[in-house]
Enzyme design. Structure first.
Site, PDB file in Angstrom:
ATOM      1  N   GLU A  35     -82.237 -97.070  15.680  1.00 43.27           N
ATOM      2  CA  GLU A  35     -83.679 -96.927  15.454  1.00 43.27           C
ATOM      3  C   GLU A  35     -84.012 -95.446  15.408  1.00 43.27           C
ATOM      4  O   GLU A  35     -83.551 -94.673  16.250  1.00 43.27           O
ATOM      5  CB  GLU A  35     -84.453 -97.633  16.571  1.00 43.27           C
ATOM      6  CG  GLU A  35     -85.897 -97.235  16.757  1.00 43.27           C
ATOM      7  CD  GLU A  35     -86.762 -97.475  15.528  1.00 43.27           C
ATOM      8  OE1 GLU A  35     -87.680 -96.674  15.292  1.00 43.27           O
ATOM      9  OE2 GLU A  35     -86.505 -98.465  14.790  1.00 43.27           O
ATOM     10  N   ARG A 109     -98.479-107.013  19.648  1.00 43.96           N
ATOM     11  CA  ARG A 109     -97.192-106.708  19.011  1.00 43.96           C
ATOM     12  C   ARG A 109     -96.223-106.044  19.990  1.00 43.96           C
ATOM     13  O   ARG A 109     -95.028-106.333  19.967  1.00 43.96           O
ATOM     14  CB  ARG A 109     -97.401-105.797  17.792  1.00 43.96           C
ATOM     15  CG  ARG A 109     -98.200-106.413  16.661  1.00 43.96           C
ATOM     16  CD  ARG A 109     -98.289-105.472  15.469  1.00 43.96           C
ATOM     17  NE  ARG A 109     -97.035-105.425  14.759  1.00 43.96           N
ATOM     18  CZ  ARG A 109     -96.771-106.126  13.658  1.00 43.96           C
ATOM     19  NH1 ARG A 109     -97.667-106.962  13.178  1.00 43.96           N
ATOM     20  NH2 ARG A 109     -95.614-106.005  13.051  1.00 43.96           N
ATOM     21  N   TYR A 217    -109.203-111.733  17.430  1.00 45.74           N
ATOM     22  CA  TYR A 217    -108.661-112.720  18.365  1.00 45.74           C
ATOM     23  C   TYR A 217    -108.209-112.019  19.646  1.00 45.74           C
ATOM     24  O   TYR A 217    -107.862-110.842  19.642  1.00 45.74           O
ATOM     25  CB  TYR A 217    -107.493-113.512  17.759  1.00 45.74           C
ATOM     26  CG  TYR A 217    -106.409-112.695  17.095  1.00 45.74           C
ATOM     27  CD1 TYR A 217    -105.350-112.168  17.821  1.00 45.74           C
ATOM     28  CD2 TYR A 217    -106.437-112.456  15.719  1.00 45.74           C
ATOM     29  CE1 TYR A 217    -104.348-111.443  17.199  1.00 45.74           C
ATOM     30  CE2 TYR A 217    -105.441-111.731  15.094  1.00 45.74           C
ATOM     31  CZ  TYR A 217    -104.400-111.227  15.841  1.00 45.74           C
ATOM     32  OH  TYR A 217    -103.407-110.496  15.211  1.00 45.74           O
ATOM     33  N   ASP A 294     -89.482-106.887   6.128  1.00 51.51           N
ATOM     34  CA  ASP A 294     -90.208-106.110   5.122  1.00 51.51           C
ATOM     35  C   ASP A 294     -89.281-105.392   4.154  1.00 51.51           C
ATOM     36  O   ASP A 294     -89.667-105.112   3.013  1.00 51.51           O
ATOM     37  CB  ASP A 294     -91.116-105.085   5.801  1.00 51.51           C
ATOM     38  CG  ASP A 294     -92.410-105.696   6.314  1.00 51.51           C
ATOM     39  OD1 ASP A 294     -92.650-106.890   6.049  1.00 51.51           O
ATOM     40  OD2 ASP A 294     -93.185-104.983   6.985  1.00 51.51           O
TER      41      ASP A 294
END
Length: 399
Positions: A35, A109, A217, A294
Site C-alpha cells: 500500500e 468506511r 444515513y 475499481d
C-alpha cells in the site's frame, strides 16, 4: 537495485485489496500486500452494504464484527429534493431478509477497513507493507515485475491490481483515462447531535432533484450521521479552477426544500470530489496480472455497489484460483466469466440511473416520480439481479 520475489502480490490496501488478500489467504495462498500510504486508511465516510456484500462478509467469517459496528436500517426512503414529497420507500425488513438471506447495512468506511485490516493481521499467510508507491508494472515470460518509487523491484507469479480507478496494473490492458460524470461530491460524517434537522435513525434517505442529490444515513452504531451532497458542476466540465466552491454549491442547491438546505449547511466544504467511472473491459487479466474492484470496473455511486462488487471480486478470484491452483491463466478466465457480466451491468446501469436522479426534463421528472409513487415498499423485483445469491456464491474458496 534490489529485487524480491513473492508468489502473489496484491497492490492496494483499500477494502478491495484487503478483502482479496484475506480471501486468497483463506484459500491457502501466501499473500504479500503493498500500500502506498504510510497507514491503512479510507477516504470518505459512509458506505452502503447490500446483501450481496454482507453475504461476502459472512463468507470471510466477519459478518458478526461488521454487524456490531454497522447500522441496520429499517428502510430506504426517496424524497423529491425540491418539493420535499416522499416518493417511495424500500422496506429492508423480514421480507427483504427472507428474499436475499442477508441484511442491508450501512457503516463507516474506516470501520469496515479496520475489520478487514485486523483480520489480515491475524492471518499468518498475509504480509502487509506500507509506503510502497508503484511506478511501473510490466510482464516477462515468467512473472510480473513491479517497480517502486525507491527503485526496488518485486517479481511475482501473480499480481492482483486492487489499486483503484487510476490503476497502474490496468495500464497493461487499457491506457484510457477515467470518464468524468459531470458531477462533484462533498461528503462527510458528523456527530449525530450536530445534525440540523430531525432525522430517522432507521432510514437511509435520498433526496433527488434537478442537477442534485443528497444521501443521508447514520453510521457507527448511530453515533454519526453520514451525508453526501452531489451536484452537476458546469465549472469543472468547462475546465475552470473555481469548481467545488461554496458559491457553486449554494447555487445548485438553492431551489431545494428547507429540509435539504438545512441539512447541507453541515456539509464539509473543505474538499470536493469530482466523480469518475470507467467503461467496461472485456478482460481483466494478462498472463500474470489480474484486476479487482475499481481497477477493473470503477462505477458511479448510484447503485451503492463499488465496494460491494470489489468484495465479490475478492471471493470470486479466490475461488477461481482454488479451482485451478497451478493454472493462473485459466483461473483468471474462470473469474472473469463469473464477474465481468455483473460488474459491467452495474457500470452501465449506474450511468442512466444517475441521470434519472438528476433529470431536469419536466416530462421525465413527472414520469419518474409517478413510477416511484406507484411501487410497493416490498417490491424487490428490480433488485434480484444485484442482490440474489448466484450459483458461484456458494462455492467454497478451495476445492
Amino acid at each position: 537495485m534490489s529485487t524480491t520475489h513473492v508468489p502473489l502480490l496484491v497492490i492496494g490496501g483499500g477494502i478491495g485489496g484487503l478483502g482479496s488478500a484475506l480471501a486468497l489467504a483463506r484459500a491457502g495462498r501466501t499473500v504479500h500486500l503493498v500500500e502506498q500510504a504510510p497507514a491503512f486508511t479510507e477516504i470518505g465516510a459512509g458506505l452502503q452494504i447490500g446483501p450481496n456484500a454482507t453475504r461476502a462478509f459472512d463468507r470471510l467469517g466477519l459478518l458478526a464484527e461488521l454487524s456490531d459496528i454497522a447500522v441496520h436500517p429499517r428502510s430506504a426512503v426517496v424524497n423529491d429534493a425540491h418539493t420535499g414529497e416522499r416518493l417511495t420507500t424500500l422496506d429492508f425488513g423480514p421480507k427483504f431478509l427472507a428474499r436475499y438471506g442477508y441484511p442491508y447495512l450501512v457503516a463507516h468506511r474506516s470501520d469496515i477497513l479496520n475489520i478487514l485490516l485486523q483480520a489480515c493481521k491475524r492471518e499468518p499467510l498475509i504480509t502487509l507493507e506500507n509506503n510502497r508507491t508503484v511506478v511501473n508494472v510490466e510482464e516477462s515470460s515468467k512473472y510480473a515485475l513491479v517497480t517502486f518509487a525507491d527503485g526496488t523491484v518485486y517479481t511475482a507469479d501473480i499480481v492482483v491490481g486492487a489499486d483503484g480507478i487510476k490503476s497502474r496494473v490496468r495500464q497493461l490492458l487499457d491506457k484510457s483515462e477515467p470518464v468524468f460524470s459531470g458531477h462533484v461530491a462533498h461528503r462527510g460524517a458528523i456527530d449525530i447531535a450536530d445534525v440540523a434537522t430531525e432525522v430517522n435513525h432507521d432510514d437511509v434517505v435520498l433526496w433527488m432533484g434537478p442537477g442534485i442529490h443528497l444521501m443521508q444515513y447514520p453510521v457507527r452504531r448511530g453515533e454519526l450521521y453520514n451525508q453526501v451532497a452531489v451536484y452537476e458542476s458546469p465549472r469543472y466540465s468547462a475546465g475552470r479552477d473555481d469548481w467545488g466552491h461554496q458559491d457553486e454549491f449554494d447555487e445548485m442547491f438553492a431551489p431545494a426544500c428547507a429540509e435539504v438546505r438545512n441539512a447541507i449547511a453541515k456539509i464539509d466544504m473543505s474538499r470536493a470530489w469530482p466523480v469518475f467511472d470507467r467503461d467496461p473491459l472485456d478482460t481483466w487479466s494478462t498472463e500474470h496480472t489480474v484486476l479487482i474492484g475499481d481497477a477493473a470496473h470503477a462505477m458511479l455511486q448510484y447503485l451503492g455497489q463499488g465496494a460491494c462488487q470489489a468484495l465479490e471480486d475478492a471471493l470470486g478470484l479466490a475461488r477461481a484460483l482454488g479451482g485451478f491452483p497451478d493454472d493462473p491463466a485459466r483461473a483468471f478466465k474462470t473469474y472473469e466469466s463469473a464477474r465481468i457480466p455483473i460488474t459491467s451491468k452495474c457500470q452501465t446501469v449506474a450511468r442512466p440511473w444517475g441521470r434519472t436522479w438528476h433529470t431536469d426534463d419536466p416530462a421525465l421528472l413527472a414520469l419518474r416520480n409517478r413510477v416511484f409513487r406507484m411501487r410497493a415498499a416490498d417490491d424487490y423485483s428490480d433488485l434480484d439481479w444485484l442482490y440474489a445469491e448466484r450459483p458461484e456464491d456458494v462455492a467454497p474458496l478451495t476445492v
